[in-house]
Write a protein that holds these residues in place. Structure first.
Motif, mmCIF file in Angstrom:
data_model
loop_
_atom_site.group_PDB
_atom_site.id
_atom_site.type_symbol
_atom_site.label_atom_id
_atom_site.label_comp_id
_atom_site.label_asym_id
_atom_site.label_seq_id
_atom_site.Cartn_x
_atom_site.Cartn_y
_atom_site.Cartn_z
ATOM 1 N N THR B 31 59.929 -32.811 -52.313
ATOM 2 C CA THR B 31 60.777 -33.373 -53.380
ATOM 3 C C THR B 31 62.013 -32.499 -53.587
ATOM 4 O OG1 THR B 31 59.578 -32.175 -55.094
ATOM 5 C CG2 THR B 31 58.856 -34.431 -54.660
ATOM 6 N N VAL B 32 63.018 -33.096 -54.180
ATOM 7 C CA VAL B 32 64.252 -32.357 -54.463
ATOM 8 C C VAL B 32 64.871 -32.929 -55.743
ATOM 9 C CG1 VAL B 32 65.714 -33.883 -53.038
ATOM 10 C CG2 VAL B 32 66.451 -31.529 -53.470
ATOM 11 N N SER B 33 65.414 -32.061 -56.585
ATOM 12 C CA SER B 33 66.067 -32.522 -57.810
ATOM 13 C C SER B 33 67.520 -32.868 -57.506
ATOM 14 C CB SER B 33 66.023 -31.420 -58.873
ATOM 15 O OG SER B 33 66.771 -30.306 -58.426
ATOM 16 N N SER B 34 68.105 -33.706 -58.372
ATOM 17 C CA SER B 34 69.523 -34.040 -58.183
ATOM 18 C C SER B 34 70.358 -32.760 -58.320
ATOM 19 C CB SER B 34 69.976 -35.088 -59.199
ATOM 20 O OG SER B 34 69.679 -34.669 -60.509
ATOM 21 N N ARG B 35 69.860 -31.823 -59.135
ATOM 22 C CA ARG B 35 70.603 -30.581 -59.334
ATOM 23 C C ARG B 35 70.671 -29.767 -58.046
ATOM 24 N NH1 ARG B 35 68.657 -25.889 -63.280
ATOM 25 N NH2 ARG B 35 69.984 -24.333 -62.285
ATOM 26 N N GLU B 36 69.520 -29.714 -57.345
ATOM 27 C CA GLU B 36 69.531 -28.938 -56.105
ATOM 28 C C GLU B 36 70.384 -29.627 -55.036
ATOM 29 O OE1 GLU B 36 65.747 -27.883 -54.347
ATOM 30 O OE2 GLU B 36 66.781 -26.823 -52.722
ATOM 31 N N LEU B 37 70.223 -30.937 -54.941
ATOM 32 C CA LEU B 37 71.057 -31.707 -54.004
ATOM 33 C C LEU B 37 72.536 -31.439 -54.293
ATOM 34 C CD1 LEU B 37 69.802 -35.386 -53.455
ATOM 35 C CD2 LEU B 37 70.429 -33.702 -51.715
ATOM 36 N N ALA B 38 72.866 -31.476 -55.596
ATOM 37 C CA ALA B 38 74.249 -31.280 -56.024
ATOM 38 C C ALA B 38 74.752 -29.890 -55.644
ATOM 39 C CB ALA B 38 74.351 -31.482 -57.529
ATOM 40 N N GLU B 39 73.929 -28.889 -55.927
ATOM 41 C CA GLU B 39 74.333 -27.517 -55.615
ATOM 42 C C GLU B 39 74.622 -27.338 -54.137
ATOM 43 O OE1 GLU B 39 71.628 -24.449 -56.946
ATOM 44 O OE2 GLU B 39 72.129 -24.939 -59.029
ATOM 45 N N ARG B 40 73.709 -27.867 -53.322
ATOM 46 C CA ARG B 40 73.884 -27.700 -51.876
ATOM 47 C C ARG B 40 75.099 -28.471 -51.355
ATOM 48 N NH1 ARG B 40 68.588 -26.699 -48.409
ATOM 49 N NH2 ARG B 40 67.171 -25.917 -49.996
ATOM 50 N N ALA B 41 75.443 -29.570 -52.045
ATOM 51 C CA ALA B 41 76.570 -30.394 -51.596
ATOM 52 C C ALA B 41 77.878 -29.960 -52.237
ATOM 53 C CB ALA B 41 76.300 -31.863 -51.911
ATOM 54 N N GLY B 42 77.795 -28.999 -53.169
ATOM 55 C CA GLY B 42 79.003 -28.565 -53.867
ATOM 56 C C GLY B 42 79.535 -29.628 -54.824
ATOM 57 N N LEU B 43 78.601 -30.398 -55.431
ATOM 58 C CA LEU B 43 78.988 -31.456 -56.376
ATOM 59 C C LEU B 43 78.282 -31.200 -57.692
ATOM 60 C CD1 LEU B 43 78.270 -34.398 -53.919
ATOM 61 C CD2 LEU B 43 80.543 -33.691 -54.649
ATOM 62 N N ASN B 44 78.542 -32.040 -58.708
ATOM 63 C CA ASN B 44 77.719 -31.920 -59.916
ATOM 64 C C ASN B 44 76.606 -32.970 -59.867
ATOM 65 O OD1 ASN B 44 78.478 -34.314 -61.567
ATOM 66 N ND2 ASN B 44 80.503 -33.364 -61.380
ATOM 67 N N SER B 45 75.516 -32.687 -60.605
ATOM 68 C CA SER B 45 74.326 -33.523 -60.424
ATOM 69 C C SER B 45 74.518 -34.940 -60.959
ATOM 70 C CB SER B 45 73.091 -32.853 -61.016
ATOM 71 O OG SER B 45 73.382 -32.303 -62.274
ATOM 72 N N ALA B 46 75.407 -35.103 -61.951
ATOM 73 C CA ALA B 46 75.670 -36.449 -62.460
ATOM 74 C C ALA B 46 76.256 -37.322 -61.345
ATOM 75 C CB ALA B 46 76.637 -36.371 -63.642
ATOM 76 N N GLN B 47 77.143 -36.711 -60.563
ATOM 77 C CA GLN B 47 77.764 -37.419 -59.436
ATOM 78 C C GLN B 47 76.712 -37.846 -58.419
ATOM 79 O OE1 GLN B 47 81.518 -37.857 -58.689
ATOM 80 N NE2 GLN B 47 80.201 -39.434 -57.809
ATOM 81 N N VAL B 48 75.795 -36.940 -58.118
ATOM 82 C CA VAL B 48 74.737 -37.230 -57.154
ATOM 83 C C VAL B 48 73.892 -38.406 -57.643
ATOM 84 C CG1 VAL B 48 72.608 -36.328 -56.102
ATOM 85 C CG2 VAL B 48 74.637 -34.871 -56.254
ATOM 86 N N ARG B 49 73.478 -38.340 -58.914
ATOM 87 C CA ARG B 49 72.640 -39.417 -59.460
ATOM 88 C C ARG B 49 73.388 -40.743 -59.427
ATOM 89 N NH1 ARG B 49 71.049 -35.240 -63.047
ATOM 90 N NH2 ARG B 49 72.609 -35.921 -64.558
ATOM 91 N N LYS B 50 74.678 -40.701 -59.754
ATOM 92 C CA LYS B 50 75.501 -41.908 -59.780
ATOM 93 C C LYS B 50 75.604 -42.511 -58.365
ATOM 94 C CE LYS B 50 80.078 -43.155 -61.324
ATOM 95 N NZ LYS B 50 81.389 -42.555 -61.514
ATOM 96 N N ASP B 51 75.856 -41.644 -57.401
ATOM 97 C CA ASP B 51 75.971 -42.111 -56.010
ATOM 98 C C ASP B 51 74.685 -42.782 -55.548
ATOM 99 O OD1 ASP B 51 78.548 -41.243 -55.571
ATOM 100 O OD2 ASP B 51 77.963 -39.347 -54.639
#
Lengths: 211, 211
Positions: B31-51
């Motif tokens: 599993t992975v949180s949107s926050r971790e995905l965001a950090e690794r992608a250099g984005l914010n987690s709201a953006q990741v969740r929205k995408d």
């Protein structure tokens, strides 16, 4: 790059306007309407006018923009009126393609130092430049006061090369390796994502059930 | 591409999420949180969740996303679960770099036909493929049912090559030539602007007075 108020997409479009203006100038025309600029760029004219206002350019109603002035302004805004010495990290297929790419030279980007970590390559001459050992990146670019680096090596080695560039005082990196480089905030990274572009194409075709 | 409601930038980010998810999966995490995905992608987690919501993916609160399911979903959305036969137009430095680029093959893009207009090159073998005459593009890609073409030849010849691809039934073009190709609306073009990326870097550095 988040510090800049001008949208990234407008900045990207500046390159397109500049290229189109060059063509119009070479064809002997002195003025151009936002509509013509838009048509040639595949955009709408409102977008063109909006972009150019960011950069202080206002066309004259009924007359349009003055081609050579607009071209010169954009060139200057982009810092392309000077020669920019560049270091190339990785002299593989892609590196060699960039090394002989006229487009870079025409825009003032002069590749002055080239590096590789392959012992077979180090010391050999490519396009009149001696391939140097990657371990010497920092010393070499500091000596030559190189501000821009291009990374074309595999992901596994890219961060280490970026670190050496940063240690040598690099200001900007054009990164072809498919990883997010970790750099200090004063260093600007622009990624060129070859696979991602192909994946994007795949997405659009797949959505239209064409694959 | 204007017909699609999902922003182009979200589509581009799908590739990034996919690459990061692959790394997390290979490291053995489920599993992975949107926050971790965001950090690794250099984005914010709201953006990741929205995408990801665009693509029907909702993480479980406190649990995050299921890595392999999300990876598989993105791969499928992007049409990357199939092999895609590709034609390469231009076997110069850049063409050769792409031909030996593992990243394309790993993603299912298989270069099956290669073309050039240089008589010296036609008939020679590169990476196990015979270089064919550019004049035969239409016949050849129709015969092999190739849907995607990559153009790496100079601007002056790019439109003519695109016309031949279209005549042969191509659906999508990855274009490295710095021109806006004129294509029918049913054909998707994705441009890879090498110079424009370097110009963008120049702009940001120039703005910070670093050039």
């Amino acid at each position: 790059m988040e510090n800049y108020k001008i949208p990234k997409k407008s900045v990207e479009r500046l390159s397109i306007y500049k290229r189109i203006l060059k063509g119009i100038m070479d064809a002997g025309f002195t003025t151009v309407s936002s509509r013509e600029l838009a048509e040639r760029a595949g955009l709408n004219s409102a977008q063109v006018r909006k972009d150019l206002v960011y950069f202080g350019q206002f066309g004259t109603p009924g007359m349009g923009y003055h081609v050579s002035i607009l071209h010169r302004t954009i060139t200057k805004i982009m810092g392309l009126h000077k020669k920019i010495p560049v270091a190339l990290i990785g002299v593989g297929n892609l590196g060699q393609a960039l090394l002989s790419y006229q487009g870079f030279k025409e825009r003032g980007f002069i590749i002055e130092s080239i590096f590789d970590n392959d012992r077979e390559k180090v010391g050999k001459i490519k396009n009149g430049l001696k391939i140097m050992d990657e371990r010497n990146i920092s010393i070499e670019i500091k000596k030559k006061n190189i501000r821009v680096g291009i990374i074309t090596i595999p992901s596994s080695a890219a961060q280490s090369a970026a670190n050496k560039l940063i240690k040598g005082g690099i200001k900007g990196i054009l990164n072809f390796a498919p990883i997010e480089l970790k750099v200090p905030s004063r260093t600007t990274v622009v990624n060129v994502a070859l696979c991602e572009k192909l994946e994007m194409l795949s997405y659009y075709l797949s959505k239209r059930k064409l694959l």
